[in-house]
Motif scaffolding. Structure first.
Motif, short mmCIF file in Angstrom:
data_model
loop_
_atom_site.label_atom_id
_atom_site.label_comp_id
_atom_site.label_asym_id
_atom_site.label_seq_id
_atom_site.Cartn_x
_atom_site.Cartn_y
_atom_site.Cartn_z
N LEU A 5 36.36 30.63 33.54
CA LEU A 5 35.32 31.61 33.25
C LEU A 5 34.03 30.96 32.75
O LEU A 5 33.06 31.64 32.48
CB LEU A 5 35.82 32.62 32.21
N GLY A 6 34.06 29.63 32.63
CA GLY A 6 32.85 28.92 32.21
C GLY A 6 32.73 28.70 30.72
O GLY A 6 31.70 28.25 30.24
N PHE A 7 33.78 28.99 29.98
CA PHE A 7 33.77 28.75 28.55
C PHE A 7 34.27 27.34 28.30
O PHE A 7 35.20 26.88 28.93
CB PHE A 7 34.67 29.74 27.81
N THR A 8 33.63 26.66 27.36
CA THR A 8 34.09 25.33 27.01
C THR A 8 34.99 25.43 25.80
O THR A 8 34.72 26.20 24.88
CB THR A 8 32.91 24.40 26.69
N VAL A 9 36.04 24.68 25.83
CA VAL A 9 36.97 24.66 24.71
C VAL A 9 36.52 23.53 23.78
O VAL A 9 36.50 22.37 24.17
CB VAL A 9 38.41 24.43 25.19
N ALA A 19 39.98 30.09 30.24
CA ALA A 19 38.64 30.04 29.65
C ALA A 19 37.74 29.09 30.44
O ALA A 19 36.56 29.37 30.65
CB ALA A 19 38.72 29.62 28.20
N GLU A 20 38.29 27.97 30.89
CA GLU A 20 37.51 27.01 31.66
C GLU A 20 37.04 27.61 32.98
O GLU A 20 35.92 27.39 33.42
CB GLU A 20 38.32 25.73 31.93
#
Length: 96
Positions: free
Chosen positions: A47-51, A44-45
């Motif tokens: 791909l630019g998604f923040t957890v 996810a990181e």
């Protein structure tokens, strides 16, 4: 020329077709994305998604006062408990 009723019937039919086509294309897009993620082992990181993580909790404060009858404690912060109201707090202080 078509009547109002005929046009609204056609419009409803088109709305249903649009919704079905959208669902089908979304399902295909999700399948493709899942395949690419698995193929390249993406996170996810990457791909630019923040957890989002839960904020860390502050540890509980140590008790400074204890009710000898019930064992109830109070840290000295916030509103004082009813069992201390109108009493000398030093009598209930816990020696650490």
């Amino acid at each position: 020329m078509a009547s109002y009723k005929q046009l609204t019937t056609q419009l409803e039919k088109l709305h249903k077709e649009v919704a079905a086509a959208r669902e089908k294309e979304i399902a295909q897009a999700i399948a493709e994305i899942k395949q690419k993620v698995a193929e390249y082992d993406l996170t996810a990181e990457e791909l630019g998604f923040t957890v989002k993580r839960a904020p860390a909790r502050k540890p509980a404060l140590a008790a400074k006062y204890r009710n000898p009858k019930t064992g109830e404690t109070w840290s000295g912060r916030g509103r004082s408990p009813a069992w201390l109201a109108g009493k000398n707090r030093e009598r209930f202080r816990i020696d650490a």
